[in-house]
Design an enzyme around this catalytic site. Structure first.
Site, PDB file in Angstrom:
ATOM      1  CG  HIS A 124      -2.149  -0.717   0.949  1.00 58.01           C
ATOM      2  ND1 HIS A 124      -3.246  -0.489   1.310  1.00 58.01           N
ATOM      3  CD2 HIS A 124      -2.209  -2.292   0.348  1.00 58.01           C
ATOM      4  CE1 HIS A 124      -4.324  -1.673   1.121  1.00 58.01           C
ATOM      5  NE2 HIS A 124      -3.383  -2.494   0.335  1.00 58.01           N
ATOM      6  CG  HIS A 160      -4.759 -11.389  -2.622  1.00 65.45           C
ATOM      7  ND1 HIS A 160      -5.902 -11.098  -3.618  1.00 65.45           N
ATOM      8  CD2 HIS A 160      -4.227 -10.449  -2.082  1.00 65.45           C
ATOM      9  CE1 HIS A 160      -6.017  -9.794  -3.358  1.00 65.45           C
ATOM     10  NE2 HIS A 160      -5.121  -9.172  -2.450  1.00 65.45           N
TER      11      HIS A 160
END
Length: 725
Positions: free
Chosen positions: A99, A267
């Site tokens: 992020h 992920h």
């Protein structure tokens, strides 16, 4: 009234908010005023380091292996105040690094991980960054131990690398060298919305056409990094989401294969948190009370178990073993059918049909039982979209290929805004030159500079032609992601040679004369272009009656077409240049605002912007030879006439129907000059006028020329990272 009391303030003698509140700013009272804060945000006043501190020198003294070992050890040192999933902080640290880097957008090069900006508003309080404040606090002991030499920007990205390595993945490499900023970035436009997660329609012309997202934005909502994990506007539809995934990652310079690799590799480890209702979650860091000490998103239901954590509201893991990098993501995605469900927190997510408990992940807190397996709408896009599906099937069939593709894409994601490889420091910098790093071969330094200058001076090229060509070559530099600039001489390659902003016919003429000079003398074309600008500038200085040498540092190289990703360079094309008084067409944004944007990307102060514009005008370097703002009858001389005549009250100023202005003699009404708003703002804006008045003074004629030379050299050398220690 008591002279020491003010109504409504309880007698407090402090001027509440008077010096700190944005409500008291100039733009609150005059919203259309030109806000110059973009050029002042990183002044010396905000930097706590000593004036002689050199961060690159400090970084080189780090014990790199010790730093990496400490960060890797931290991954499994569980802290009760913020419990680790399955006893491992890897997923949290990868999310922090992701992020931090994921705010980068290619259009203007802003955002990204290169400055540690995630520590400050608004990014530190975006909904998408919920609880990443915990990750930074977990890293604080390492930062405290290694001090100045280990920037937060480096540490945040390093934590992601070490997380992957501690979970069995081999990363592609790592470069130290990012330098922290010390306050919010006022230069980044994150969108016009006034609420988090406002409907996506606010930033698209047509939400069904993902390519219509407004530039320079790259995320679908205010407060998100990429796409909404629940679907477009929170409505699950993987096929529709796929189009928005493709667009938002493309705006980060990622192709389909890189996008799929990042989604799947990102992920493969970790989990999402939404096992408890989010109704009582406290305010974000910037909105929480002082006693919270910047610790946001307080969760009254948080226990010492990781199973009770809350971040996105989505709950579950993407693989059976979320703390081991393996191929489990593909097994889940393709071996099961998926159906829409709601998480305990009420978020849409996809869950597998008929998956036995034995194949589900265990509970993150170590309790008996199994947690949820899930996919977001963006994950399902990897299965539903035919292009992404085909790529993922190749990945699944060849794990080594997947791991290499992901390693390279992760490296690109986390290093994209560091610029050329010369900026990377440390033992893990890959030796390979990657095209997205805009590689440039080293240039010669042992040629006769004086001989090159002499040939240029005898070439018949005008000072305006030489100056404009050098400026156009250098002005593409972006301090945001350290791309562009004169080094590499890419102005002679596609696409730059054909940009309207570069006046292709004039450019071809000048290059046709300078390239043979470079070949004859052993200088690079890049050096010769800059030297040409310096020669033209010295002509203008001499014509004005001054003798000032223009500094020059040889060593620029010439990039080849094979070293140039032409498609990615298209975002560097100028659509306006206030310094040459040109814009391609009319825009909603004013000419002077676009000029500020260009000046900030070039790293200029307001004073440097002022002196450069005034000098460029009087030397006759306007695009296409237009005469707007050329307030002098001595065109070609580096005089302060622009400022002298701009501030002369013998003139009057009149708007015309075409958006330009006439400057008329107050006594006779005769038109003396024409101008654009990018000219007149230096007389109308109180700050810029203060600079203009300095240069209009009778005692500052030579100062003006010296200051112009200094600012010019700064622009010409902006991309010379090899000159920095």
């Amino acid at each position: 009234m008591d002279g020491n009391r003010m109504p409504g303030l309880g007698g407090c003698p402090v001027n509440h908010g008077g010096n700190t509140s944005m409500d008291a700013s100039v733009t609150k009272w005059w919203p259309s005023a030109l806000n110059l804060d973009i050029l002042h945000q990183r002044g010396a006043r905000t930097n706590p380091m000593d004036a002689d501190y050199n961060h690159r020198d400090a970084v080189k003294g780090l014990d790199f292996e010790a730093v990496k070992a400490d960060v890797k050890a931290l991954m499994t040192e569980n802290q009760d105040w913020w419990p680790a999933d399955w006893g491992h902080y890897g997923g949290l640290m990868i999310r922090l690094a992701w992020h931090s880097a994921g705010s980068y957008r290619m259009q203007d090069g802003r955002g990204g991980a290169g400055s540690g900006n995630i520590r400050f508003a608004p990014l530190n309080s975006w909904p998408d960054n919920a609880s990443l404040d915990k990750a930074r606090r977990l890293l604080w002991p390492v930062k405290k131990k290694y001090g100045n030499a280990l920037s937060w920007a480096d540490l945040i990205i390093l934590s992601g690398n070490m997380a992957y390595e501690s979970m069995g993945f081999e990363t592609f490499g790592f470069g130290f060298g990012r330098e922290d900023i010390w306050g919010p970035e006022t230069d980044v436009y994150w969108g016009s919305e006034n609420e988090w997660l406002a409907p996506s329609e606010n930033r698209y012309d047509d939400l069904d056409d993902a390519s219509t997202m407004h530039n320079p934005l790259a995320a679908v909502h205010m407060g998100l990094i990429y796409v909404n994990p629940e679907g477009v506007n929170g409505q699950p539809d993987p096929a529709r989401t796929a189009a928005h995934v493709r667009e938002t990652f493309a705006r980060m310079a990622m192709n389909d294969e890189e996008t799929a690799a990042l989604t799947c590799g990102g992920h493969t480890v970790g989990k999402a948190h939404g096992a408890v209702a989010g109704d009582n979650i406290g305010a974000e860091p910037e909105g929480c009370p002082v006693h919270a000490q910047g610790f946001g998103w307080a969760n009254p239901d948080q226990t010492t178990s990781a199973s009770s954590s809350f971040t996105s509201g989505i709950e579950g893991a993407w693989t059976k073993n979320p703390i081991q990098f393996d191929m489990g993501y593909f097994d889940y995605l393709f071996d099961y059918e998926w159906e829409l469900q709601k998480s305990p927190a009420g978020a849409w997510q996809w869950e597998p049909v008929d998956m036995p408990d034995s194949e589900k992940p265990t509970l993150a807190g170590g309790e008996d039982g199994h947690g949820r397996a899930m996919m977001t709408d963006a994950d399902m896009a990897m299965k539903v979209d035919p292009i992404y599906n085909e790529i993922c099937q190749r990945f699944r069939a060849d794990p080594a290929y997947f791991k290499d593709t992901f390693a390279r894409a992760w490296f690109k994601l986390t290093h994209r805004d560091m610029g050329p490889r010369v900026n990377y420091i440390g033992p893990d910098v890959p030796a390979e030159d990657l095209i997205w790093q805009d590689p440039i071969p080293a240039g010669a330094t042992d040629y006769d500079v004086a001989a090159v200058k002499a040939k240029i001076a005898e070439s018949g090229l005008t000072s305006a032609e030489l100056i404009a060509t050098a400026w156009d070559s250098a002005r593409t530099f972006r301090g945001s992601d350290k791309r562009g600039g004169a080094n590499g001489a890419r102005i002679r390659l596609a696409p730059q040679k054909d940009w309207v902003a570069n006046e292709p016919d004039r450019l071809a003429k000048v290059l046709g004369i300078l390239e043979p000079i470079a070949s004859e003398t052993g200088a690079s074309i890049a050096d010769t272009i800059v030297l040409g600008g310096n020669v033209g500038l010295e002509m203008a200085i001499k014509a004005a009656g001054f003798s000032i040498d223009v500094p020059f540092s040889p060593g620029r190289g010439d990039a080849t077409a094979e070293q140039t990703d032409a498609d990615s360079f298209s975002v560097l094309e100028p659509f306006a240049d206030g310094f040459r008084n040109w814009q391609k067409e009319d825009y909603a944004v004013s000419a002077e605002e676009m000029m500020l944007d260009r000046a900030q990307l070039l790293g200029l102060t307001a004073a440097e912007m002022t002196v450069l514009l005034g000098g460029m005008r009087v030397m006759g370097t306007n695009h296409g030879g237009n005469t707007h703002g050329v307030f002098t009858d001595r065109v070609g001389q580096l005089t302060s006439d622009f400022f002298v005549n701009l501030t002369d009250m013998a003139n009057t100023w009149h708007p015309m129907d075409d958006g330009t202005y006439e400057i008329r003699d107050r006594a006779t009404g005769d038109v003396k000059w024409t101008a654009t708003s990018a000219d007149l703002v230096f007389g109308s804006n109180s700050i810029l006028r203060s600079y203009a008045e300095v240069y209009a003074q009778d005692d500052n004629k030579e100062k003006f020329a010296r200051d112009f030379v200094a600012a010019w050299t700064k622009v010409m050398d902006a991309d010379r990272f090899d000159l920095v220690a």
